[in-house]
Design a protein around this motif. Structure first.
Motif, mmCIF file in Angstrom:
data_model
loop_
_atom_site.group_PDB
_atom_site.id
_atom_site.type_symbol
_atom_site.label_atom_id
_atom_site.label_comp_id
_atom_site.label_asym_id
_atom_site.label_seq_id
_atom_site.Cartn_x
_atom_site.Cartn_y
_atom_site.Cartn_z
ATOM 1 N N TYR A 209 0.830 -1.208 0.000
ATOM 2 C CA TYR A 209 0.000 0.000 0.000
ATOM 3 C C TYR A 209 0.860 1.252 0.000
ATOM 4 C CZ TYR A 209 -2.831 3.777 1.923
ATOM 5 O OH TYR A 209 -3.427 4.984 2.138
ATOM 6 N N TYR A 210 1.906 1.248 0.830
ATOM 7 C CA TYR A 210 2.739 2.444 0.955
ATOM 8 C C TYR A 210 3.621 2.652 -0.278
ATOM 9 C CZ TYR A 210 0.789 2.454 5.511
ATOM 10 O OH TYR A 210 -0.133 2.487 6.517
ATOM 11 N N GLU A 211 3.988 1.559 -0.923
ATOM 12 C CA GLU A 211 4.723 1.680 -2.195
ATOM 13 C C GLU A 211 3.830 2.338 -3.243
ATOM 14 O OE1 GLU A 211 5.264 -1.910 -4.433
ATOM 15 O OE2 GLU A 211 7.307 -1.340 -5.011
ATOM 16 N N GLN A 212 2.546 1.948 -3.257
ATOM 17 C CA GLN A 212 1.602 2.516 -4.223
ATOM 18 C C GLN A 212 1.296 3.982 -3.921
ATOM 19 O OE1 GLN A 212 -1.791 -0.100 -4.024
ATOM 20 N NE2 GLN A 212 -0.833 -1.699 -5.248
ATOM 21 N N SER A 213 1.340 4.339 -2.628
ATOM 22 C CA SER A 213 0.986 5.717 -2.256
ATOM 23 C C SER A 213 2.146 6.682 -2.414
ATOM 24 C CB SER A 213 0.481 5.748 -0.806
ATOM 25 O OG SER A 213 1.517 5.397 0.089
ATOM 26 N N ASP A 214 3.367 6.165 -2.575
ATOM 27 C CA ASP A 214 4.531 7.017 -2.777
ATOM 28 C C ASP A 214 5.381 6.418 -3.900
ATOM 29 O OD1 ASP A 214 6.902 8.423 -2.776
ATOM 30 O OD2 ASP A 214 7.028 8.566 -0.592
ATOM 31 N N GLN A 215 5.279 7.002 -5.077
ATOM 32 C CA GLN A 215 5.950 6.459 -6.257
ATOM 33 C C GLN A 215 7.466 6.603 -6.202
ATOM 34 O OE1 GLN A 215 4.217 4.744 -8.681
ATOM 35 N NE2 GLN A 215 2.574 5.002 -7.168
ATOM 36 N N THR A 216 7.996 7.301 -5.181
ATOM 37 C CA THR A 216 9.460 7.426 -5.064
ATOM 38 C C THR A 216 10.055 6.261 -4.271
ATOM 39 O OG1 THR A 216 9.478 8.684 -2.984
ATOM 40 C CG2 THR A 216 9.189 9.930 -5.034
ATOM 41 N N THR A 217 9.210 5.321 -3.848
ATOM 42 C CA THR A 217 9.695 4.193 -3.040
ATOM 43 C C THR A 217 9.540 2.875 -3.809
ATOM 44 O OG1 THR A 217 7.538 3.721 -2.021
ATOM 45 C CG2 THR A 217 8.928 5.383 -0.951
ATOM 46 N N LYS A 218 10.222 1.854 -3.311
ATOM 47 C CA LYS A 218 10.100 0.521 -3.906
ATOM 48 C C LYS A 218 10.336 -0.548 -2.838
ATOM 49 C CE LYS A 218 14.979 0.170 -5.326
ATOM 50 N NZ LYS A 218 15.904 -0.053 -6.458
ATOM 51 N N ILE A 219 9.680 -1.685 -3.015
ATOM 52 C CA ILE A 219 9.884 -2.830 -2.118
ATOM 53 C C ILE A 219 11.026 -3.667 -2.672
ATOM 54 C CG2 ILE A 219 8.843 -4.912 -1.155
ATOM 55 C CD1 ILE A 219 6.101 -3.603 -1.497
ATOM 56 N N LEU A 220 11.993 -3.968 -1.833
ATOM 57 C CA LEU A 220 13.122 -4.793 -2.269
ATOM 58 C C LEU A 220 12.709 -6.263 -2.338
ATOM 59 C CD1 LEU A 220 16.038 -3.101 -0.274
ATOM 60 C CD2 LEU A 220 15.219 -2.632 -2.605
ATOM 61 N N PRO A 221 13.348 -7.040 -3.212
ATOM 62 C CA PRO A 221 12.876 -8.409 -3.471
ATOM 63 C C PRO A 221 13.089 -9.432 -2.353
ATOM 64 C CG PRO A 221 14.868 -7.943 -4.718
ATOM 65 C CD PRO A 221 14.430 -6.648 -4.115
ATOM 66 N N ASP A 222 14.114 -9.262 -1.538
ATOM 67 C CA ASP A 222 14.411 -10.295 -0.533
ATOM 68 C C ASP A 222 13.352 -10.336 0.565
ATOM 69 O OD1 ASP A 222 16.677 -11.012 -1.879
ATOM 70 O OD2 ASP A 222 18.027 -9.806 -0.624
ATOM 71 N N ARG A 223 12.966 -11.548 0.943
ATOM 72 C CA ARG A 223 12.018 -11.751 2.050
ATOM 73 C C ARG A 223 12.783 -12.318 3.234
ATOM 74 N NH1 ARG A 223 6.476 -15.147 1.138
ATOM 75 N NH2 ARG A 223 7.419 -16.910 2.185
ATOM 76 N N TYR A 224 12.573 -11.750 4.429
ATOM 77 C CA TYR A 224 13.386 -12.096 5.590
ATOM 78 C C TYR A 224 12.664 -12.941 6.646
ATOM 79 C CZ TYR A 224 16.317 -8.607 3.402
ATOM 80 O OH TYR A 224 17.071 -7.914 2.481
#
Length: 269
Positions: A209-224
């Motif tokens: 949701y927050y990635e969609q609300s701020d186009q200057t951000t991105k989710i990194l691929p690794d899952r921890y």
């Protein structure tokens, strides 16, 4: 007259004692919590209000929507015969436990990860979704994963176990990120935008949701981590726990849960 009055008094005392005795022997309800909810006429459920796909209060409709909302409606329908007989309360990672303990809500359906520590505090249903912790960063930050976070600050939610999970993953990488806890997710995003933290970490479905609300951000691929979500009920409310578990089991075995996951775009496994 005095003797007759005294006899009448004794008879009344004996009758009262008998009534009280019978009342004490009356069988207790086998489903005290469900009976209480039925008498109230509504199931009270704690849900997230800011997690698209799971629990989100749509500003256009002012209604809650998402997978966990639909699960709550199904439980209400099975218990009360009407999916509309459910009252939603917005909760956070910090408030959900307290609201459940003090009886303000009956169930928590709020991206609540099942852990051994939490099992000591609440009862969980079977797992209905598996997610994982990831990092949300600014696109121009140059950060590509946890390995780049040495000395940098990660924003996390208070009462969440995100920090412990990331510290366990960071140790083998020989990096030591710092952590700053916030009350709400919007506060963490604001901290990321202001540069007070260099990453925002929680479950991927929430970050979406927050990635969609701020186009200057991105989710990194690794899952921890693997975060298994379950519905939580208060310890001791065994009848309610068993009822919730039965409904969720039925939803999983019938395929309804998968249909709902696809409905809400929850394919992030």
């Amino acid at each position: 007259m005095r003797r007759r009055s005294w006899v009448l008094f004794l008879v009344l005392m004996l009758v009262s004692a008998l009534v009280l005795s019978l009342a004490g022997c009356a069988p207790k309800a086998k489903t005290p919590n469900i009976t209480k909810i039925k008498q109230r006429g509504a199931l009270k459920v704690g849900v997230k209000a800011d997690v698209i796909g799971f629990g989100f209060k749509n500003p256009a409709t002012n209604l809650f929507e998402g997978l966990e909302i639909d699960i709550a409606k199904r439980i209400a329908k099975e218990m009360l015969g009407d999916e509309k007989k459910v009252e939603f309360t917005g909760v956070t990672a910090k408030t959900r436990q307290g609201l459940l303990d003090n009886g303000e809500i009956d169930i928590v359906l709020a991206t609540f990860t099942i852990t051994e520590e939490r099992k000591k505090l609440v009862d969980f249903s079977p797992v209905y979704y598996v997610d994982g912790i990831r990092l949300l960063v600014k696109k121009d930050s140059g950060i590509t994963g946890l390995k780049d976070m040495d000395g940098k600050t990660i924003g996390v939610a208070k009462a969440a176990d995100t920090q412990q999970r990331l510290e366990a993953k960071a140790a083998p990488l020989k990096v030591k990120p710092r952590f700053q806890a916030y009350e709400t997710y919007p506060e963490i995003l604001a901290a990321l935008q202001a540069g007070r933290v260099q990453a925002f970490s929680t479950d991927a479905a929430i970050l979406k949701y927050y990635e969609q609300s701020d186009q200057t951000t991105k989710i990194l691929p690794d899952r921890y981590s693997d975060e298994e979500y379950g519905a939580a009920t208060k310890k001791g409310n065994d009848d309610l726990r068993d009822f919730v578990a039965k409904v969720i089991d039925q939803m999983i075995s019938s395929g309804d849960m998968k249909v709902l996951q696809e409905k809400w775009g929850l394919t992030n496994k």
